[in-house]
Motif scaffolding. Structure first.
Motif, PDB file in Angstrom:
ATOM      1  N   ILE A 114     -80.681  11.510 -77.205  1.00  0.00           N
ATOM      2  CA  ILE A 114     -79.690  10.735 -76.582  1.00  0.00           C
ATOM      3  C   ILE A 114     -78.425  11.730 -76.379  1.00  0.00           C
ATOM      4  O   ILE A 114     -77.867  11.920 -75.187  1.00  0.00           O
ATOM      5  N   THR A 115     -78.302  12.761 -77.162  1.00  0.00           N
ATOM      6  CA  THR A 115     -77.243  13.799 -77.101  1.00  0.00           C
ATOM      7  C   THR A 115     -77.692  14.452 -75.773  1.00  0.00           C
ATOM      8  O   THR A 115     -76.969  14.869 -74.921  1.00  0.00           O
ATOM      9  N   MET A 116     -79.004  14.918 -75.687  1.00  0.00           N
ATOM     10  CA  MET A 116     -79.434  15.696 -74.405  1.00  0.00           C
ATOM     11  C   MET A 116     -79.064  15.013 -73.140  1.00  0.00           C
ATOM     12  O   MET A 116     -78.625  15.693 -72.159  1.00  0.00           O
ATOM     13  N   ILE A 117     -79.433  13.619 -73.076  1.00  0.00           N
ATOM     14  CA  ILE A 117     -79.100  12.823 -71.920  1.00  0.00           C
ATOM     15  C   ILE A 117     -77.889  12.774 -71.597  1.00  0.00           C
ATOM     16  O   ILE A 117     -77.439  13.179 -70.454  1.00  0.00           O
ATOM     17  N   ILE A 118     -76.942  12.415 -72.598  1.00  0.00           N
ATOM     18  CA  ILE A 118     -75.622  12.581 -72.348  1.00  0.00           C
ATOM     19  C   ILE A 118     -74.970  13.817 -71.593  1.00  0.00           C
ATOM     20  O   ILE A 118     -74.292  14.079 -70.734  1.00  0.00           O
ATOM     21  N   PHE A 119     -75.324  15.017 -72.401  1.00  0.00           N
ATOM     22  CA  PHE A 119     -74.987  16.429 -72.151  1.00  0.00           C
ATOM     23  C   PHE A 119     -75.540  16.564 -70.670  1.00  0.00           C
ATOM     24  O   PHE A 119     -74.603  17.230 -70.071  1.00  0.00           O
ATOM     25  N   PHE A 120     -76.650  16.320 -70.382  1.00  0.00           N
ATOM     26  CA  PHE A 120     -77.074  16.803 -68.892  1.00  0.00           C
ATOM     27  C   PHE A 120     -76.086  15.788 -67.877  1.00  0.00           C
ATOM     28  O   PHE A 120     -75.860  16.473 -66.816  1.00  0.00           O
ATOM     29  N   LEU A 121     -76.020  14.764 -68.131  1.00  0.00           N
ATOM     30  CA  LEU A 121     -75.193  13.734 -67.227  1.00  0.00           C
ATOM     31  C   LEU A 121     -73.860  14.337 -67.252  1.00  0.00           C
ATOM     32  O   LEU A 121     -73.156  14.425 -66.249  1.00  0.00           O
ATOM     33  N   TYR A 122     -73.331  15.095 -68.368  1.00  0.00           N
ATOM     34  CA  TYR A 122     -71.806  15.619 -67.941  1.00  0.00           C
ATOM     35  C   TYR A 122     -71.991  16.782 -67.275  1.00  0.00           C
ATOM     36  O   TYR A 122     -71.109  16.908 -66.416  1.00  0.00           O
ATOM     37  N   LEU A 123     -73.128  17.423 -67.392  1.00  0.00           N
ATOM     38  CA  LEU A 123     -73.353  18.711 -66.624  1.00  0.00           C
ATOM     39  C   LEU A 123     -73.151  18.541 -65.094  1.00  0.00           C
ATOM     40  O   LEU A 123     -72.503  19.342 -64.291  1.00  0.00           O
ATOM     41  N   ILE A 124     -74.107  17.589 -64.916  1.00  0.00           N
ATOM     42  CA  ILE A 124     -74.089  17.191 -63.391  1.00  0.00           C
ATOM     43  C   ILE A 124     -72.965  16.593 -62.850  1.00  0.00           C
ATOM     44  O   ILE A 124     -72.478  17.172 -61.713  1.00  0.00           O
ATOM     45  N   THR A 125     -72.103  15.809 -63.608  1.00  0.00           N
ATOM     46  CA  THR A 125     -70.783  15.150 -63.306  1.00  0.00           C
ATOM     47  C   THR A 125     -70.023  16.384 -63.111  1.00  0.00           C
ATOM     48  O   THR A 125     -69.171  16.334 -61.856  1.00  0.00           O
ATOM     49  N   GLU A 126     -69.847  16.980 -63.754  1.00  0.00           N
ATOM     50  CA  GLU A 126     -68.849  18.328 -63.821  1.00  0.00           C
ATOM     51  C   GLU A 126     -69.045  19.209 -62.354  1.00  0.00           C
ATOM     52  O   GLU A 126     -68.201  19.379 -61.818  1.00  0.00           O
ATOM     53  N   ALA A 127     -70.464  19.485 -62.330  1.00  0.00           N
ATOM     54  CA  ALA A 127     -70.664  20.338 -61.103  1.00  0.00           C
ATOM     55  C   ALA A 127     -70.462  19.316 -59.604  1.00  0.00           C
ATOM     56  O   ALA A 127     -69.923  19.964 -58.939  1.00  0.00           O
ATOM     57  N   VAL A 128     -70.916  18.144 -59.834  1.00  0.00           N
ATOM     58  CA  VAL A 128     -70.568  17.245 -58.528  1.00  0.00           C
ATOM     59  C   VAL A 128     -68.987  17.215 -58.335  1.00  0.00           C
ATOM     60  O   VAL A 128     -68.560  17.479 -57.027  1.00  0.00           O
ATOM     61  N   CYS A 129     -68.357  16.871 -59.408  1.00  0.00           N
ATOM     62  CA  CYS A 129     -67.018  16.605 -59.299  1.00  0.00           C
ATOM     63  C   CYS A 129     -66.296  17.767 -58.929  1.00  0.00           C
ATOM     64  O   CYS A 129     -65.273  17.773 -57.984  1.00  0.00           O
ATOM     65  N   ARG A 130     -66.611  19.262 -59.366  1.00  0.00           N
ATOM     66  CA  ARG A 130     -65.821  20.352 -58.766  1.00  0.00           C
ATOM     67  C   ARG A 130     -66.349  20.408 -57.377  1.00  0.00           C
ATOM     68  O   ARG A 130     -65.493  20.848 -56.458  1.00  0.00           O
ATOM     69  N   TYR A 131     -67.620  20.138 -56.895  1.00  0.00           N
ATOM     70  CA  TYR A 131     -67.879  20.305 -55.487  1.00  0.00           C
ATOM     71  C   TYR A 131     -67.189  19.350 -54.743  1.00  0.00           C
ATOM     72  O   TYR A 131     -66.500  19.887 -53.705  1.00  0.00           O
ATOM     73  N   ALA A 132     -66.953  18.217 -55.056  1.00  0.00           N
ATOM     74  CA  ALA A 132     -66.676  17.208 -54.377  1.00  0.00           C
ATOM     75  C   ALA A 132     -65.110  17.208 -54.148  1.00  0.00           C
ATOM     76  O   ALA A 132     -64.393  16.866 -53.152  1.00  0.00           O
ATOM     77  N   PHE A 133     -64.602  17.417 -55.332  1.00  0.00           N
ATOM     78  CA  PHE A 133     -63.075  17.305 -55.127  1.00  0.00           C
ATOM     79  C   PHE A 133     -62.344  18.738 -54.991  1.00  0.00           C
ATOM     80  O   PHE A 133     -61.200  18.828 -55.481  1.00  0.00           O
ATOM     81  N   ARG A 134     -63.093  19.803 -54.567  1.00  0.00           N
ATOM     82  CA  ARG A 134     -62.575  20.832 -54.338  1.00  0.00           C
ATOM     83  C   ARG A 134     -60.922  20.898 -53.603  1.00  0.00           C
ATOM     84  O   ARG A 134     -60.973  20.390 -52.508  1.00  0.00           O
ATOM     85  N   GLY A 135     -59.903  21.255 -54.511  1.00  0.00           N
ATOM     86  CA  GLY A 135     -58.591  21.195 -53.990  1.00  0.00           C
ATOM     87  C   GLY A 135     -57.892  19.818 -53.847  1.00  0.00           C
ATOM     88  O   GLY A 135     -56.885  19.741 -53.996  1.00  0.00           O
ATOM     89  N   ALA A 136     -58.781  18.843 -53.847  1.00  0.00           N
ATOM     90  CA  ALA A 136     -58.243  17.417 -53.424  1.00  0.00           C
ATOM     91  C   ALA A 136     -57.846  16.909 -54.792  1.00  0.00           C
ATOM     92  O   ALA A 136     -58.140  16.854 -55.884  1.00  0.00           O
TER      93      ALA A 136
END
Ligand SMILES: Nc1ncnc2c1ncn2[C@@H]1O[C@H](COP(=O)(O)OP(=O)(O)OP(=O)(O)O)[C@@H](O)[C@H]1O
Ligand SMILES: [Mg+2]
Lengths: 273, 263
Positions: A251-273
C-alpha cells in the motif's frame, strides 16, 4: 489468475481484510481531504502515534487494542481541538498532547510485559488479523463518522478554508475543531488497523494530498481521493496474497508511486501557471 | 437616514491593555467611511467588535439596531489575513462556492441559485475572468479581489473591508476603490474601508474615522484630516500638508506617519 483470486477470496481472513481495508480507505480518504485543506497533517500523525498508548493501556484494562486506541485518540483529539483551534497555536497543543500520551504509554508498557509480540502488529498493521468483531466495530465507526460529515461537511469546508469569515458567520472555531478532531481520531484508528500507526499517513493523507495537487473542485478532489485510497488498499491486499509480502508495504509503495507520478505531471502541466 | 452602526463611549481592553477608549461614532446607512490609523491602533479590533467577535469592555455598540453579531448575516467581511491555499489546485470558483452558504448544515453542494450568487459576486468584484484559475497561483492583487467577492456574497448591507489596498500597486488601488464605490452605488451598502493612505479614498469617502493614541475621531475628511484634529488625537504635533493634489500627514519632527508612500 482469476482462479487464484477466487481461491484467496474463499478465505475469511482475506474477505475481512478487504472489508476493513475498504471502510478504512474510504473514511481515510474523505477525512484526509479535510486534513489537507486544514493543513492538519501533524494532528493526524500525532493522533495515530497516540494510539500506541491506547493499545498498551488496553492490555492492562482488558480491552481490545482497537478499543484502547479509539478511546485515547478521541480524548486526545478533543484536547487538541479545544486548545488549538487556530493553525498557528495548534502545533504546540498537538505536540504537548502527543508527548504526555506517549509518556503514559511508556508507563503502561513497563506494567505490561507480554506486549512485545503485539507491537509489530500495532506499529505496522495486521490487516489479515482483523476479527469479525473488529469488522462490526469498524462498520459502526465508519458509519458514525461519515454520517457526521454528511451533516457537518459544508461548515467544515468553510471553516477550514476561511476561518475568519466563518467565525464572522457565527461558526464556532473551537467547536468545529473538536468535532473534526474526533472524526480524525476515529479515522486514524481505523486506518492503523490496515497500515499500522506508524504509516497512517499513507491512508489518511496520501490519497487526499495527491488528489488536492490536481483536482480543481471539492467534489472531484474527494472522488479522486477515495478512488486512490480504495485502489491502493485493494491492490495492496491482493498483491500481499500473491507475494506473501506485507500488505502495508504494497500500500505504501502504490501511494508513493502515485505521488511521484502526480508531482512529475503537475510540474510539467503547471509550469509557471 | 437610519443608523447602520452606533458606538457609544466604546472601550476595548485586550491582554490587560486598553486598546481603545471613549469611541463614539454614529454611521448612517449608505455611508462610505474611511478608517485610518497607524499599525496597532486598533482598526481591526474595532471591526471585530462590530462583528461581535471581540466584546467591548465598556460602552455599547449596535449594528442595524441589534447587538453586535446578531446582524452578521447582512455583513460582508473581508478580513486582513489572506488565504494562500498553497499547493492546492482548487479554483477561485471552488473557493468562493465553499464560502457561499458555508454556515449551513449538510454537504458542500450548491443550488442553482447559490451558484448564480457566486458568479454575481465574482463579476461584481471584477474577478469574473479568472474564476476558473487555480487560486494558489493568483497574484496578491488578484487574490484581493477574490476576498472582495467573498465579502459580497449574500448581498450584504454593510461591507467591512480590512485593508483591501494592502500590496496593491497605485493603479490597482484606484481600481479597487472605484470598484467598491460602484458597489456602494449599485447596492446601497454601507462601507467601512480600512486603509493606511487617505489619498486613494479622498474622492469617494463621505466621512473619516481616524484612530490613534487609544482614541478615535469621526467627521468629514476636511475636519479630521487637518493638523488641528490629528495633533489632538496623537497628542503630538502633526502637520497635514497638501501638495500636488495629494495629502501628506507628517509628524512635526519630520518623520512621515501616514503618507502616500505605499507604491
Ligand atoms: N487577542 C489579543 N490579545 C491581546 N492584544 C491584542 C489582541 N488582538 C489585538 N491585540 C492588540 O491590539 C492592538 C490593536 O490591534 P489591531 O489588529 O486592531 O491593529 P490595527 O489597527 O488593525 O493594525 P494594522 O494596521 O497593523 O492592521 C495591537 O497592539 C495588538 O497587539
Ligand atoms: Mg489591522
Amino acid at each position: 489468475m482469476i482462479e487464484h483470486l477466487n481461491y484467496f477470496l474463499s478465505y475469511d481472513f482475506v474477505l475481512n481484510a478487504l472489508i476493513a481495508g475498504t471502510l478504512a480507505g474510504i473514511l481515510g480518504a474523505v477525512v484526509g481531504y479535510f486534513v489537507v485543506v486544514r493543513k492538519a497533517g501533524f494532528a493526524a500523525h500525532a493522533l495515530a502515534h497516540i494510539g500506541f498508548t491506547g493499545a498498551t493501556g488496553a492490555a492492562l484494562f482488558a480491552l481490545s487494542p482497537l478499543e484502547g486506541m479509539l478511546i485515547i485518540s478521541v480524548l486526545a483529539g478533543m484536547m487538541m481541538g479545544a486548545y488549538g483551534n487556530r493553525l498557528q497555536r495548534s502545533d504546540l497543543a498537538i505536540g504537548m498532547t502527543l508527548s504526555i500520551c506517549l509518556g503514559i504509554g511508556m508507563l503502561f508498557l513497563t506494567f505490561y510485559r507480554g506486549f512485545a509480540g503485539h507491537a509489530t502488529a500495532i506499529l505496522f498493521g495486521d490487516i489479515f488479523g482483523v476479527s469479525h468483531r473488529q469488522i462490526i466495530q469498524t462498520l459502526v465507526l465508519s458509519a458514525l463518522s461519515l454520517g457526521t460529515l454528511l451533516v457537518f461537511s459544508r461548515r467544515l469546508l468553510f471553516v477550514s478554508l476561511q476561518p475568519d469569515l466563518a467565525e464572522a458567520r457565527g461558526i464556532s472555531l473551537s467547536a468545529s475543531s473538536i468535532i473534526f478532531s474526533v472524526i480524525l481520531a476515529i479515522s486514524v484508528t481505523l486506518a492503523s488497523q490496515v497500515v499500522g500507526i506508524l504509516l497512517v499517513f499513507t491512508l489518511v493523507i496520501g490519497p487526499a494530498g495527491i488528489a488536492s495537487r490536481f483536482c480543481r473542485t471539492f467534489w472531484s478532489g474527494l472522488a479522486t481521493s477515495v478512488t486512490i485510497g480504495l485502489l491502493a488498499v485493494w491492490i495492496g491486499i491482493l498483491l500481499a496474497c500473491f507475494t506473501n509480502w506485507p500488505a502495508t508495504f504494497w500500500i505504501t509503495m502504490i501511494i508513493f508511486f502515485l505521488y511521484l507520478i502526480t508531482e512529475a505531471v503537475c510540474r510539467y502541466a503547471f509550469r509557471g501557471a | 437616514m437610519t443608523s447602520a452602526i452606533s458606538i457609544t463611549n466604546g472601550g476595548v481592553r485586550l491582554g490587560g491593555r486598553d486598546i481603545l477608549q471613549g469611541v463614539n461614532a454614529e454611521i448612517a446607512t449608505g455611508e462610505f467611511i474611511g478608517l485610518f490609523g497607524p499599525n496597532g491602533a486598533g482598526k481591526s479590533t474595532l471591526m471585530r467588535c462590530i462583528l461581535g467577535l471581540t466584546p467591548l469592555s465598556s460602552g455599547s455598540i449596535s449594528v442595524f439596531g441589534e447587538a453586535p453579531g446578531r446582524a452578521n448575516g447582512v455583513i460582508g467581511y473581508m478580513p486582513q489575513s489572506r488565504t494562500s491555499l498553497e499547493g492546492s489546485a482548487l479554483t477561485v470558483r471552488a473557493l468562493v462556492s465553499a464560502v457561499e452558504g458555508g454556515n449551513r448544515w449538510g454537504i458542500p453542494w450548491n443550488s442553482r441559485a447559490a451558484r448564480g450568487e457566486v458568479e454575481r459576486a465574482l463579476e461584481l468584484a471584477g474577478a469574473g475572468e479568472y474564476a476558473n484559475r487555480r487560486f494558489s497561483v493568483l497574484s496578491g492583487g488578484e487574490k484581493q479581489r477574490i476576498a472582495l467577492a467573498q465579502a459580497l456574497l449574500g448581498k450584504p448591507r454593510l461591507l467591512i473591508l480590512d485593508e483591501p489596498l494592502a500590496s496593491l500597486d497605485p493603479r490597482n488601488q484606484m481600481r479597487m476603490v472605484e470598484n467598491v464605490a460602484r458597489i456602494k452605488a449599485t447596492t446601497g451598502a454601507t462601507i467601512l474601508f480600512i486603509a493606511h493612505d487617505v489619498n486613494p479614498l479622498i474622492k469617494v469617502m463621505d466621512r473619516v474615522i481616524y484612530i490613534a493614541g487609544g482614541g478615535a475621531a469621526i467627521g468629514s475628511p476636511d475636519e479630521i484630516i487637518s493638523s488641528a484634529a490629528l495633533s489632538k488625537l496623537y497628542g503630538a504635533e502633526i502637520n497635514v500638508v497638501r501638495a500636488e493634489g495629494k495629502i501628506f500627514i507628517v509628524a512635526a519632527e519630520g518623520n512621515v506617519t501616514e503618507a502616500a508612500h505605499h507604491d
